[in-house]
Design a protein around this motif. Structure first.
Motif, PDB file in Angstrom:
ATOM      1  N   HIS A 604      39.225   3.719  49.622  1.00 20.90           N
ATOM      2  CA  HIS A 604      39.004   5.006  48.955  1.00 20.90           C
ATOM      3  C   HIS A 604      39.926   5.145  47.742  1.00 20.90           C
ATOM      4  O   HIS A 604      39.532   5.712  46.713  1.00 20.90           O
ATOM      5  CB  HIS A 604      39.260   6.136  49.962  1.00 20.90           C
ATOM      6  N   GLU A 607      38.477   3.131  44.596  1.00 22.21           N
ATOM      7  CA  GLU A 607      37.125   3.378  44.079  1.00 22.21           C
ATOM      8  C   GLU A 607      37.079   3.143  42.572  1.00 22.21           C
ATOM      9  O   GLU A 607      37.982   3.543  41.837  1.00 22.21           O
ATOM     10  CB  GLU A 607      36.689   4.811  44.401  1.00 22.21           C
ATOM     11  N   SER A 676      31.976   4.115  46.407  1.00 18.79           N
ATOM     12  CA  SER A 676      32.553   5.166  47.248  1.00 18.79           C
ATOM     13  C   SER A 676      32.986   4.561  48.572  1.00 18.79           C
ATOM     14  O   SER A 676      32.419   3.571  49.032  1.00 18.79           O
ATOM     15  CB  SER A 676      31.552   6.302  47.480  1.00 18.79           C
ATOM     16  N   ASP A 678      34.185   6.337  52.365  1.00 14.66           N
ATOM     17  CA  ASP A 678      34.375   7.589  53.110  1.00 14.66           C
ATOM     18  C   ASP A 678      35.149   7.311  54.393  1.00 14.66           C
ATOM     19  O   ASP A 678      34.593   6.748  55.342  1.00 14.66           O
ATOM     20  CB  ASP A 678      33.015   8.204  53.435  1.00 14.66           C
TER      21      ASP A 678
END
Length: 717
Positions: A604, A607, A676, A678
């Motif tokens: 993350h 990115e 991305s 998550d």
């Protein structure tokens, strides 16, 4: 009338097909007066032994038993196999798994079904009578703002629906919530039952999985009190082995030291190997609250930031853990190995030991390599015994898969400091082979005594899996000759041929995926992967309930004192094996999914970066890839591969362009951009940084359409 024995009561309860009260049992056997008082004591004893379970109003049914007609809830539906559990289950033990024969009724996880129950070969089978309206389904998710409306987005990526939210108090975007979903389709509403806070707070990613999988993680006050009381027990009469300098060799952060080892030359040649295992059966007695909770958990679950233990800390990290410098109770296996590693003789003892040192794998390896430490002579004897066992291993030719394992390193605040691959040392192999030898000895000892055995079974791959693997290997020019008998050596030859291949790791992963999953059962099918005819788990009773059952069986069979199997326990081994196999799978999934979340948390922060990734899976909808050196799969959708149309070559596990011949396959390395990541779901999305930066494999024009259709058909054996 004489007081009935346990067998007679169990038969009566089984034939009743429903819960029966003490008065019904007394009437059935013609008991009066003082006999009824004795019956009450007998029923309570059977409950404590785990033979009976009490429902409402002190009515009884067989522990693990089910009425002839009962209401079930479907928990799994995979590959045509449907598994359900009883919707109502008052017993303290975990509910049994029921195989549902639903040829005429389509069932999915969460469905409720009224079914007729039969018991075959120790397992429950259900024939559906009627599918009922769905009840409430628990969902763990995060509050997200979607089109201006607050909705619950499940953390389980397999649930492809978000839900309208209903809560008594205002909710915040980003909150982690537990909810009950009522209704179906577009009308489904998630009613919040618990607010769990910020899913990205320090050390909280494992809490997502604990809640998502419903892992039992809080011990009852009764179990904790029993653990404290058990930890204070005197060790009792035991063989005194405190003069032997045992050592434990574990990961550097281990707290639950199950096993210790000591080796020396045998007077008759070869090696005397002693494997001492924490005597958990002495501290955890059948039928206790502590035992029931251990069985419900089935095993400990290990996350990067915490452990969800099978036993309370007073035992798992205290009285049972083989820490150096204190007298410890063990159930030990003494083995005589020949120079070639043949297990000539073995015996089991309840003993007391005093551990000389708790070592990490790295420390043991460093000392054996330097040869200069105080423990070097002791470790030298262990390595000599291991070399003998390794000779026997090479003759057996077990499956030689050595795939990299990812390790997440956290800093003091619980943030991901690093993600790296674990280094496999000879010290790991030393302990593994010694544990395997002790496990084999435990299974053989119980077989000799005709005692119940909870085997660790691993069956050969199915014919369908073998054919799929053969088709895949043919794309690399590697043959897979399928004869009458499939052995691990067959796969080892494939791995040897692929060793210098660019796609060696991808081929090894496909070999692994072709294997069946090991399980626990009282029937012996052998262990295919280890190339062993009889195998049981004996060496980790602090963290695996299967090992605790094997310990109890040994204690009973060999007359080693207290803590053995209750009378008739072997008859329940099939159902117990199903349950602990389920808890093992649940733990593996929880550990894997949490690892994916921590890797996503690491990515993350990166990115937008371009990284090198290896394709690990290919489907019609896109590619799965893992970042080199990190692990964790992300998705590169087929829509992100450019304007070309790609067709899916199932046998070769590849996507190929119909116009340019650009081809993507398992094992291929690509430069990808992290779009991305998550941490809440573990989902990672990749994109190609540009057609110019794309690493492509060209194989000329695609085959004619009719040829492609032929290629998509399954091949005959």
């Amino acid at each position: 009338m004489p007081l009935p024995d346990r067998e007679a009561i169990l038969r009566f309860v089984a034939e009743a097909g429903a819960d029966v009260g003490r008065r019904e049992i007394a009437r059935a056997f013609g008991l009066h007066g003082e006999d009824r008082i004795a019956l009450k004591a007998l029923l309570r004893a059977m409950e404590e032994e785990g033979l009976l379970a009490a429902g409402p109003g002190r009515s009884y049914h067989r522990a693990g038993g089910l009425p002839k007609v009962t209401l079930l809830k479907v928990v799994a539906a995979e590959s045509g196999r449907i598994i359900a559990v009883p919707e109502k289950w008052e017993a303290a033990s975990a509910p049994p798994h029921v195989a549902v024969a639903a040829k005429r009724v389509r069932l999915q996880p969460g469905d409720r079904v009224l079914a007729r129950i039969t018991e075959e070969k120790g397992g429950f089978q259900a024939s559906p009578i009627k599918r009922l309206q769905r009840g409430e389904t628990r969902v763990l998710g995060i509050a997200r703002s979607i089109n201006g409306q607050l909705r619950l987005v499940p953390v389980d990526r397999r649930v492809r629906q978000d839900f309208a939210l209903s809560a008594a108090a205002p909710l915040r975007v980003g909150e982690l919530l537990m909810a009950e979903v009522r209704g179906s389709g577009a009308r489904a509403v998630a009613h919040v039952t618990e607010r769990l806070g910020d899913p990205f707070a320090d050390r909280s990613l494992s809490l997502i999985e604990i809640n998502a999988k419903g892992l039992p993680h809080v011990f009852s006050a009764e179990a904790l009190a029993e653990a404290e009381s058990a930890a204070a027990l005197p060790l009792g009469p035991r063989t005194d082995w405190r003069a032997f300098p045992f050592v434990t060799i574990d990961p550097p952060d281990a707290r639950d030291h199950d096993d210790a080892v000591f080796a020396e030359p045998h007077p008759d040649g070869g090696h005397r190997l002693r494997v001492a295992i924490a005597d958990v059966s002495y501290f955890v007695r059948p039928g206790s609250a502590l035992d029931r909770e251990a069985f419900a958990r089935g095993n400990s679950v290990y996350f990067p930031d915490r452990v969800v233990p099978m036993l309370p800390e007073a035992l798992s990290a205290g009285a049972c853990s083989l820490k150096a410098g204190a007298d410890k109770a063990v159930l030990a296996c003494e083995m005589h190995l020949t120079q070639g590693g043949v297990l000539r003789k073995f015996a089991f003892h309840r003993a007391v030991v005093r551990i000389a040192a708790n070592l990490s794998y790295e420390a043991a390896q460093a000392e054996i390599e330097s040869g200069a430490g105080a423990l070097s002579p002791l470790l030298g004897q262990l390595w000599a015994a291991w070399r003998a066992l390794d000779c026997a291993r090479k003759r057996r030719a077990p499956l030689e898969l050595d795939l990299p394992e990812t390790q997440v390193v956290l800093d003091a605040a619980g943030h991901v400091a690093d993600v790296k691959l674990r280094i496999r040392l000879d010290a790991h192999r030393v302990i593994e082979e010694m544990m395997i030898a002790a496990n084999v000895a435990a299974a053989r000892q119980l077989e000799r005594r005709k005692a119940p055995v909870m085997y660790r079974d691993h069956e050969p791959p199915s014919r369908d899996k073998l054919l799929a693997l053969r088709d895949y290997l043919e794309t690399f020019g590697i043959p897979l000759a399928l004869g009458q008998v499939v052995t691990p050596a067959l796969f080892n030859r494939v791995l040897a041929k692929a060793r210098d291949h660019d796609d060696a790791q991808a081929i090894a992963e496909q070999v692994l995926r072709s294997q069946t999953q090991a399980y626990y059962a009282p029937s012996n099918t052998g262990h295919f992967g280890l190339a062993l005819g009889s195998y049981a788990h004996f060496t980790s009773p602090i963290r695996r309930y299967a090992d605790l059952l094997v310990h109890r069986a040994l204690v009973s069979a060999l007359g080693l004192g207290e803590g053995g199997l209750p009378e008739g326990a072997g008859r329940r081994f099939a159902a117990m094996g199903d349950h602990i196999s389920m808890t093992e799978r649940r733990a593996m999934e929880a550990e894997r999914d949490t690892l994916a979340r921590y890797i996503a948390a690491h990515l993350h922060r990166r990115e937008g970066e371009t990284v090198t990734a290896r394709v690990t899976g290919v489907q019609k909808f896109g590619l799965f890839a893992t970042v080199d050196g990190l692990g964790g799969d992300g998705l590169l959708p087929v829509s992100a591969l450019g304007p070309e149309h790609f067709w899916f070559d199932e046998a070769a596990r590849a996507l190929e362009s119909e116009t340019s011949g650009t081809r993507y396959r398992i094992g291929q390395r690509l430069e990808v951009t992290i779009v991305s990541a998550d941490p809440a779901t573990g989902a990672v999305l990749f994109a190609l940084p540009g057609m110019g930066a794309m690493r492509r494999e060209r194989r000329g024009p695609p085959p004619p359409r009719h040829a492609r259709f032929r290629r998509d058909r399954p091949r005959k054996a």
